[in-house]
Structure formats: C-alpha cells, structure tokens
Design a protein around this motif. Structure first.
Motif, PDB file in Angstrom:
ATOM      1  N   ASP A 245       0.832  -1.219   0.000  1.00  0.00           N
ATOM      2  CA  ASP A 245       0.000   0.000   0.000  1.00  0.00           C
ATOM      3  C   ASP A 245       0.868   1.271   0.000  1.00  0.00           C
ATOM      4  OD1 ASP A 245      -2.387  -1.474   0.107  1.00  0.00           O
ATOM      5  OD2 ASP A 245      -2.181  -1.733   2.286  1.00  0.00           O
ATOM      6  N   SER A 246       0.389   2.248  -0.745  1.00  0.00           N
ATOM      7  CA  SER A 246       1.041   3.573  -0.814  1.00  0.00           C
ATOM      8  C   SER A 246       2.555   3.464  -0.970  1.00  0.00           C
ATOM      9  CB  SER A 246       0.725   4.377   0.455  1.00  0.00           C
ATOM     10  OG  SER A 246      -0.648   4.367   0.721  1.00  0.00           O
ATOM     11  N   PHE A 247       2.953   2.618  -1.867  1.00  0.00           N
ATOM     12  CA  PHE A 247       4.392   2.380  -2.005  1.00  0.00           C
ATOM     13  C   PHE A 247       5.094   3.520  -2.744  1.00  0.00           C
ATOM     14  CE2 PHE A 247       8.145  -0.074  -3.583  1.00  0.00           C
ATOM     15  CZ  PHE A 247       8.680  -0.315  -2.333  1.00  0.00           C
ATOM     16  N   LYS A 248       4.379   4.173  -3.601  1.00  0.00           N
ATOM     17  CA  LYS A 248       4.962   5.311  -4.316  1.00  0.00           C
ATOM     18  C   LYS A 248       5.390   6.364  -3.296  1.00  0.00           C
ATOM     19  CE  LYS A 248       3.947   8.678  -7.965  1.00  0.00           C
ATOM     20  NZ  LYS A 248       4.900   9.546  -7.326  1.00  0.00           N
ATOM     21  N   LEU A 249       4.493   6.578  -2.342  1.00  0.00           N
ATOM     22  CA  LEU A 249       4.760   7.554  -1.286  1.00  0.00           C
ATOM     23  C   LEU A 249       5.974   7.129  -0.451  1.00  0.00           C
ATOM     24  CD1 LEU A 249       3.258  10.139  -0.595  1.00  0.00           C
ATOM     25  CD2 LEU A 249       1.985   8.876   1.172  1.00  0.00           C
ATOM     26  N   PHE A 250       6.039   5.834  -0.184  1.00  0.00           N
ATOM     27  CA  PHE A 250       7.166   5.291   0.600  1.00  0.00           C
ATOM     28  C   PHE A 250       8.486   5.596  -0.113  1.00  0.00           C
ATOM     29  CE2 PHE A 250      10.187   2.089   1.977  1.00  0.00           C
ATOM     30  CZ  PHE A 250       9.941   1.982   3.346  1.00  0.00           C
ATOM     31  N   ASN A 251       8.497   5.332  -1.415  1.00  0.00           N
ATOM     32  CA  ASN A 251       9.697   5.622  -2.227  1.00  0.00           C
ATOM     33  C   ASN A 251      10.023   7.103  -2.197  1.00  0.00           C
ATOM     34  OD1 ASN A 251      10.823   3.288  -3.344  1.00  0.00           O
ATOM     35  ND2 ASN A 251       9.240   3.150  -4.906  1.00  0.00           N
ATOM     36  N   ASP A 252       8.972   7.910  -2.349  1.00  0.00           N
ATOM     37  CA  ASP A 252       9.177   9.364  -2.393  1.00  0.00           C
ATOM     38  C   ASP A 252       9.773   9.869  -1.089  1.00  0.00           C
ATOM     39  OD1 ASP A 252       8.156   9.311  -4.874  1.00  0.00           O
ATOM     40  OD2 ASP A 252       6.148  10.077  -4.367  1.00  0.00           O
ATOM     41  N   GLY A 259      13.011   1.591  -0.500  1.00  0.00           N
ATOM     42  CA  GLY A 259      11.896   0.890  -1.145  1.00  0.00           C
ATOM     43  C   GLY A 259      12.316  -0.522  -1.537  1.00  0.00           C
ATOM     44  N   ASP A 260      13.513  -0.605  -2.138  1.00  0.00           N
ATOM     45  CA  ASP A 260      14.030  -1.934  -2.531  1.00  0.00           C
ATOM     46  C   ASP A 260      14.150  -2.845  -1.314  1.00  0.00           C
ATOM     47  OD1 ASP A 260      14.177  -1.136  -5.099  1.00  0.00           O
ATOM     48  OD2 ASP A 260      16.368  -1.039  -5.237  1.00  0.00           O
ATOM     49  N   GLU A 261      14.690  -2.289  -0.246  1.00  0.00           N
ATOM     50  CA  GLU A 261      14.891  -3.087   0.969  1.00  0.00           C
ATOM     51  C   GLU A 261      13.546  -3.588   1.516  1.00  0.00           C
ATOM     52  OE1 GLU A 261      17.408  -4.416   2.161  1.00  0.00           O
ATOM     53  OE2 GLU A 261      16.503  -5.134   4.033  1.00  0.00           O
ATOM     54  N   ALA A 282       5.834 -15.423  -6.133  1.00  0.00           N
ATOM     55  CA  ALA A 282       6.588 -14.767  -7.209  1.00  0.00           C
ATOM     56  C   ALA A 282       6.431 -13.260  -7.090  1.00  0.00           C
ATOM     57  CB  ALA A 282       6.061 -15.229  -8.564  1.00  0.00           C
ATOM     58  N   ARG A 283       7.439 -12.548  -7.602  1.00  0.00           N
ATOM     59  CA  ARG A 283       7.256 -11.098  -7.703  1.00  0.00           C
ATOM     60  C   ARG A 283       6.626 -10.862  -9.066  1.00  0.00           C
ATOM     61  NH1 ARG A 283      11.724  -6.482  -8.013  1.00  0.00           N
ATOM     62  NH2 ARG A 283      10.340  -4.677  -7.895  1.00  0.00           N
ATOM     63  N   TYR A 284       5.441 -10.285  -9.046  1.00  0.00           N
ATOM     64  CA  TYR A 284       4.656 -10.135 -10.265  1.00  0.00           C
ATOM     65  C   TYR A 284       5.155  -8.947 -11.079  1.00  0.00           C
ATOM     66  CZ  TYR A 284       0.395 -10.424 -13.081  1.00  0.00           C
ATOM     67  OH  TYR A 284      -0.495 -10.570 -14.103  1.00  0.00           O
TER      68      TYR A 284
HETATM   69  N1  LIG Z   1      12.003   0.862  -4.695  1.00  0.00           N
HETATM   70  C1  LIG Z   1      11.325   0.262  -5.664  1.00  0.00           C
HETATM   71  N2  LIG Z   1      10.161   0.781  -6.060  1.00  0.00           N
HETATM   72  C2  LIG Z   1       9.478   0.179  -7.036  1.00  0.00           C
HETATM   73  C3  LIG Z   1       9.949  -0.996  -7.628  1.00  0.00           C
HETATM   74  N3  LIG Z   1       9.051  -1.372  -8.559  1.00  0.00           N
HETATM   75  C4  LIG Z   1       8.046  -0.478  -8.547  1.00  0.00           C
HETATM   76  N4  LIG Z   1       8.296   0.458  -7.618  1.00  0.00           N
HETATM   77  C5  LIG Z   1       7.486   1.626  -7.280  1.00  0.00           C
HETATM   78  O1  LIG Z   1       6.292   1.229  -6.685  1.00  0.00           O
HETATM   79  C6  LIG Z   1       5.372   2.333  -6.815  1.00  0.00           C
HETATM   80  C7  LIG Z   1       4.007   1.804  -7.078  1.00  0.00           C
HETATM   81  O2  LIG Z   1       3.153   2.877  -7.045  1.00  0.00           O
HETATM   82  P1  LIG Z   1       1.602   2.784  -7.359  1.00  0.00           P
HETATM   83  O3  LIG Z   1       1.355   1.786  -8.437  1.00  0.00           O
HETATM   84  O4  LIG Z   1       1.104   4.181  -7.588  1.00  0.00           O
HETATM   85  O5  LIG Z   1       0.980   2.167  -6.075  1.00  0.00           O
HETATM   86  P2  LIG Z   1       1.003   2.656  -4.575  1.00  0.00           P
HETATM   87  O6  LIG Z   1       1.713   3.949  -4.383  1.00  0.00           O
HETATM   88  O7  LIG Z   1       1.527   1.511  -3.788  1.00  0.00           O
HETATM   89  O8  LIG Z   1      -0.513   2.867  -4.281  1.00  0.00           O
HETATM   90  P3  LIG Z   1      -1.552   1.759  -3.951  1.00  0.00           P
HETATM   91  O9  LIG Z   1      -1.104   0.485  -4.593  1.00  0.00           O
HETATM   92  O10 LIG Z   1      -2.840   2.263  -4.543  1.00  0.00           O
HETATM   93  O11 LIG Z   1      -1.619   1.651  -2.471  1.00  0.00           O
HETATM   94  C8  LIG Z   1       5.905   3.209  -7.945  1.00  0.00           C
HETATM   95  O12 LIG Z   1       6.369   4.416  -7.405  1.00  0.00           O
HETATM   96  C9  LIG Z   1       7.072   2.409  -8.498  1.00  0.00           C
HETATM   97  O13 LIG Z   1       8.144   3.273  -8.920  1.00  0.00           O
HETATM   98  C10 LIG Z   1      11.208  -1.505  -7.192  1.00  0.00           C
HETATM   99  O14 LIG Z   1      11.711  -2.527  -7.657  1.00  0.00           O
HETATM  100  N5  LIG Z   1      11.839  -0.849  -6.202  1.00  0.00           N
END
Ligand SMILES: Nc1nc2c(ncn2[C@@H]2O[C@H](COP(=O)(O)OP(=O)(O)OP(=O)(O)O)[C@@H](O)[C@H]2O)c(=O)[nH]1
Length: 378
Positions: A245-252, A259-261, A282-284
C-alpha cells in the motif's frame, strides 16, 4: 607428488583464452614429456647392453629427447602450432629412425597406432581431411617400418628383442588408451560445466534479482502446470495477488533504496510463511507479489492471505504517511478455482487482481476474496 610435477609440466603455456587451445597445448606437452621419458628405458638398455654397438641410435635418441623438451619451451613462449607440429614430427621420425637401427622385432613401430589416436585428438575438427591424410601417412610409415626394417642395422638379440616388443606393445596400448581416457575426462568435465551453466542460466532467467523470488515468467509456467493438474485431478487452486500500500509515497519519502529493501523483506517473509513445498511465491512486477496455493480452497486461501497481510504489518516497517497505518501494509486479492470449474488459468489471475482492486478501493490493508463465478463483482 609425481602427479603434481607432471601436471605442472604439462600445464606449460596453457594460460590462453580458449579451452580448445588449452587442451591442444596440454596434449602436445603430454606427448613431448611422454616421448622424452619413454625413450629413457631404451637408452638405459643400450648403455648397459652394448653402447658401442648401439651408439648411433643412442645419439639419435638424445637428439629426439632434446626436441621433445624444446616442444615444451615453444609452448611456453606461445608458439603452440610449432610446438604441436614439432612434437608430432619428432615422434614419427624417432619411431622410424629407431626401427631402422634396431629392427621391427622390438615393436617400436607399434607407437604409430598411438600417434594415430593422438592425431585424432590434437588436429582441429574442421581439418578432418588433413587428419585423414596424416593417418594415411602414419599407416604407410608403420607398414614401411614393419616390412622394410625387419632386421635393423643393429638388431636386438633374443630374448631382449621379445622383451622390447612386449614393452613397446604395452606402452603403445597404454598411450592410445590413456589419451582416449584423458579426452573422455575432458568431455565429461565440459558436459558437467555445460549442464551447470544451463541450470544457472535457467535459474537466472526465472528469478527476480531483487527479492530472489520467482519472476513472472516462472509464475506463468507454474500456474499453467498447476492449472492443468487442478483440472485433471480435481483439486482446488488459489491465487493471492498482494500489493504494497502507498508504495509510491514510501519511495518518495524514504528513497528508492529503502523501497528496494522493503520489497526484499516482504519477499523473504513470503518465502518464510509458505510452508507447503507446493506453495509458490513470485514477484509479479513492481510492488506486486503473487502467491499460488495448489490444492487449497477458499477457506485455506483466505486464511493464508490474512496470515500474509498480518505478517507484513508485524514487520513494522515505518510508513506513517501511508494514510493506512503507521507501518507498511499489504492489500491482498484472493481467488480460487474450484475443482469442477475449468476456466483459463489467466482468468484466475484476473479475478485475484479484481479482488485486489476491491481491497484497495475498500481502504487497503485488507483481504478481499472474489469467487471466480462472479465476474459481476469487478
Ligand atoms: N524501490 C522500488 N520501487 C518500485 C519498484 N518497482 C516499482 N516500484 C514503485 O512502486 C510504486 C508503485 O506505485 P503505485 O502503483 O502508484 O501504487 P502505490 O503507491 O503503492 O498505491 P496503492 O497500490 O494504490 O496503495 C511506484 O512508485 C514504483 O516506482 C522496485 O523494484 N523498487
């Protein structure tokens, strides 16, 4: 000790790129070394028996030994082609000259058979015609020695002649057999290396480098196989589609490396949670994981999905801005293929994906199950 010494000597000049050339250099070193060493007992015999009588062949042999050893030096200085030709020509000439002096009764001409074996191993595969010509020449030399040098100019008397014949026969057979054996060892080693590197490549092409889990390609293979097994054996098959969830935000906020970790830790967690050998993770792609649970119906799949969701929460990876919880969470979509159903395997994934969509829409950090019979739920 002796093994190591021989190994060391025959490795002279083998620090080259290609395996094939390395084998050729080693082989010509072996022939050179063997030629020099195998001549010694004959020399000792001449010395002890009557050096005056055998002086010409003794002197020639000293020359042949020197040429064999210079083959090693040539290999050392990188002139491998010269080394190979020199050693082979030297061996053929030596057999001829020695038979001329001591006669065919000593059986030295039998070594031409061993030369035939060595030629076949040392001449490049694409020079098959040259090999045929050379084998013909060696045969002619053998026949010439055998019939023309029957007596020799300094024949070895009985019983020494018979003894020498026996020694020559044993050496020639051992030499031909020994080289075929060495070649076989080399082929076996090459085959083992090939199988291992194919296996490594296969693993590489089906593994996700970040998490070490299977990648999408392997997932497709696995799912196809399991789907076939499910419809044949009438077992249920479940798929969980998991998304951070909200992984984009986590990366940001925390950066891509964090994020990778995070993905790596979730990957390890999935691996740990799945206990049955038939379960598969599997990683999809991106931040999505798929778990396949063979022979698992709706109830088991719901249970496993909840376990995974809760375990990710327990990892307690801080993510206060996620809007869902203070830590990283996972949404899971679940779908099960019942034994009596037979849709396409891709439908199962699509249904799990639709369930995941509902989990996201419903507020995230939750498990949603969608029955495969209910496409209206999309
Ligand atoms: N660090 C890292 N980030 C990744 C990788 N693959 C994808 N991402 C990031 O994962 C994020 C996915 O974002 P979204 O698809 O918007 O989903 P989300 O922010 O998790 O939002 P929801 O799924 O709706 O909760 C993007 O910012 C991708 O750049 C990876 O291998 N490593």
């Amino acid at each position: 000790m002796l093994d190591k010494m021989i190994d060391e000597i025959t490795r002279t000049g083998t620090s080259v790129e290609t395996m094939r050339l390395r084998r050729q250099i080693r082989l010509s070193n072996q022939v050179g070394l063997f030629g020099a060493v195998a001549t010694v007992p004959y020399q000792l015999f001449y010395l002890v028996y009557d050096i005056g009588y055998f002086l010409p062949v003794f002197v020639f042999n000293l020359l042949f030994i020197a040429v064999y050893l210079s083959g090693l030096l040539l290999n050392r200085s990188g002139r491998h082609g010269y080394a190979r030709n020199l050693v082979l020509i030297n061996a053929c000439t030596q057999i001829f000259v020695v038979t001329y002096f001591i006669g065919a009764g000593a059986g030295v001409q039998l070594f031409y058979f061993a030369i035939g074996t060595i030629l076949a191993l040392i001449i490049r595969q694409d020079y098959a015609r040259s090999l045929a010509v050379l084998l013909g020449l060696v045969s002619v030399l053998y026949l010439f020695c055998h019939f023309r040098f029957a007596q020799g100019t300094t024949p070895i008397p009985s019983p020494w002649g018979e003894l020498a014949y026996g020694v020559s026969a044993v050496f020639a057979v051992m030499l031909a057999g020994g080289y075929s054996y060495l070649f076989r060892v080399a082929i076996d080693a090459a085959e083992t290396r090939l199988v291992e590197s194919n296996r490594a490549l296969e693993k590489l092409s089906t593994t996700d480098p970040l998490t070490g889990l299977a990648n999408r390609r392997r997932l497709d293979q696995f799912l196809r196989k399991e789907w076939a097994r499910t419809t044949r054996r009438e077992h249920a098959l479940s798929v969980l589609m998991c998304d951070v969830d909200s992984f984009k935000l986590f990366n940001d906020i925390y950066g891509h490396q964090a994020g990778d970790e995070c993905l790596r830790r979730i990957g390890t967690l999935l691996d740990e949670i799945l206990q049955r050998p038939s379960d598969f993770a599997a990683r999809y792609g991106g931040e999505e994981f798929v778990v396949v649970l063979p022979q698992t119906g709706e109830e088991g799949a719901r249970y496993m999905a909840e376990q995974i969701r809760a375990a990710v929460e327990t990892l307690a990876i801080p993510h206060p801005e996620s809007g869902v919880a203070s830590v990283v969470t996972l949404s899971v979509g679940v779908s099960t293929l019942a034994p009596e159903q037979s849709p396409l395997s891709s439908q199962l994934l699509a249904q799990a994906d639709a369930a995941l969509y509902q989990a996201k829409a419903g507020g995230r950090n939750r498990v949603v199950f969608l029955n495969i019979d209910a496409p209206d739920n999309y």
